[in-house]
Scaffold this active site. Structure first.
Site, mmCIF file in Angstrom:
data_model
loop_
_atom_site.group_PDB
_atom_site.id
_atom_site.type_symbol
_atom_site.label_atom_id
_atom_site.label_comp_id
_atom_site.label_asym_id
_atom_site.label_seq_id
_atom_site.Cartn_x
_atom_site.Cartn_y
_atom_site.Cartn_z
ATOM 1 N N LYS A 40 0.849 -1.194 0.000
ATOM 2 C CA LYS A 40 0.000 0.000 0.000
ATOM 3 C C LYS A 40 0.878 1.235 0.000
ATOM 4 O O LYS A 40 1.919 1.272 0.656
ATOM 5 C CB LYS A 40 -0.931 0.020 1.221
ATOM 6 C CG LYS A 40 -1.863 1.238 1.256
ATOM 7 C CD LYS A 40 -2.908 1.127 2.358
ATOM 8 C CE LYS A 40 -2.368 1.357 3.740
ATOM 9 N NZ LYS A 40 -1.873 2.757 3.929
ATOM 10 N N GLU A 100 0.552 5.822 -0.291
ATOM 11 C CA GLU A 100 -0.331 6.976 -0.210
ATOM 12 C C GLU A 100 -0.265 7.794 -1.490
ATOM 13 O O GLU A 100 0.770 7.879 -2.134
ATOM 14 C CB GLU A 100 0.050 7.840 0.998
ATOM 15 C CG GLU A 100 -0.137 7.117 2.319
ATOM 16 C CD GLU A 100 0.240 7.966 3.532
ATOM 17 O OE1 GLU A 100 0.077 7.473 4.668
ATOM 18 O OE2 GLU A 100 0.691 9.124 3.342
ATOM 19 N N GLU A 135 -9.424 7.607 4.117
ATOM 20 C CA GLU A 135 -9.288 7.916 5.533
ATOM 21 C C GLU A 135 -9.728 9.344 5.830
ATOM 22 O O GLU A 135 -9.303 10.285 5.150
ATOM 23 C CB GLU A 135 -7.844 7.722 5.995
ATOM 24 C CG GLU A 135 -7.650 8.000 7.470
ATOM 25 C CD GLU A 135 -6.299 7.587 8.010
ATOM 26 O OE1 GLU A 135 -6.050 7.813 9.214
ATOM 27 O OE2 GLU A 135 -5.490 7.024 7.246
#
Length: 309
Positions: free
Chosen positions: A157, A159, A226
């Site tokens: 993962k 960002e 998020e």
């Protein structure tokens, strides 16, 4: 990136000889339903990105938790959690750092390998920590390969949407499944000046939607959202073919994730308002430590049954 082929067309049912009309299709056996289901199913192998794509098509919601060590990961694996994230959130809740920025690749490899060794079924996703992919797509690929070869994870993962598209595309082309992360991206804590909700206002909402579609186009198999307004997260979820994983993003996402120490009540002090605590392990462990201390001080431990002769 192919996220799983469409399910085969149903086989035509035999006609009822009395009426000539097609008979109702036979109900799926319980074992077949369980195998297809993401939570509680897929018991003979590890969950894959194809399984997540299938859950999106079926409209099946699923849980994800973080994990940083083998014993905890084993508990969550046995509980049926289909995806475990070895998050750089370990910086805050496991390694004693103030935020996620100091977490290193070596630390991520060590923790990820431990989680892989402790599990049999869950798809293990590992974060690329700050500084491990921002320099170039080639740097991202190099470090993603480390996590797959040295730790054995099934996906990574990172960002960012548009700013990470080239890195995502290169990794996917090389055979690395990539989960994207948008909204509040903790590695940007210094740029944000804290942890504010993201995507408020038309311009910010449009940018987040563009980032989400760019991440999907680059080949990401899933997207974490998020600290995003619930209405925006639901809009993003409806606009994508890949599943979204919400954390402080409302109930409209395809899946939900929590940091396990928050979820289980192990975190000290204030926790984010979007967290629901399902246990109070901090009190439980504190009580156990105090009981042990009292037994030692009072010479009640070790007792005869704990002693060798």
């Amino acid at each position: 990136m192919q996220h799983g082929s469409l399910p085969p067309a149903p086989t035509p049912s035999a006609a009822d000889p009395a009426t000539g009309t097609p008979a109702a299709p036979a109900a799926k056996a319980p074992a077949e339903k369980a195998q297809q289901s993401l939570y509680g199913g897929v018991t003979s192998r590890r969950v894959t990105v194809r399984d997540l794509a299938g859950a999106k098509r079926r409209g099946e919601r699923w849980p994800m938790l973080t994990a940083y060590d083998a014993p905890t990961a084993a508990i969550f694996d046995e509980a049926g959690i289909p995806v475990l994230l070895v998050g750089d959130s370990a910086g805050n809740c496991h390694l004693g750092y103030e935020n996620t920025v100091p977490v290193t690749m070596d630390e991520m490899v060590m923790m990820s390998a431990s989680v892989v060794r402790g599990t049999k079924r869950a798809l293990i996703v590992a974060d690329l920590p700050f500084g491990s992919y921002q320099e170039s797509p080639q740097q991202a690929l190099h470090n993603a390969v480390r996590l797959m070869k040295e730790a054995g994870v099934g996906a990574v993962k990172l960002e960012g949407g548009e700013r990470s598209a080239a890195a995502t595309e290169l990794m996917v082309q090389a055979g690395v499944p990539v989960m994207a992360h948008l909204g509040l991206t903790p590695q940007s804590v210094h740029a944000f000046g804290g942890y504010p909700v993201q995507g408020r206002g038309d311009e910010a909402a449009h940018q987040l939607l563009r980032d989400a579609k760019t991440a999907e186009a680059a080949g990401a198999f899933a997207l974490v959202l998020e600290a995003v307004p619930a209405e925006l997260a639901a809009q993003v979820t409806a606009s994508l073919h890949i599943p979204t994983v919400g954390i402080g993003a409302g109930a409209g996402c395809d899946a939900q994730v929590l940091v396990w120490t928050d979820m289980a009540g192990l975190t000290g002090g204030r926790v984010p308002s979007f967290v629901k605590q399902y246990a109070d392990l901090r009190s439980t462990l504190g009580d156990a430590a105090r009981a042990f201390s009292a037994d030692v001080i009072g010479a009640a431990f070790p007792a005869e049954e704990h002693t060798f002769h």
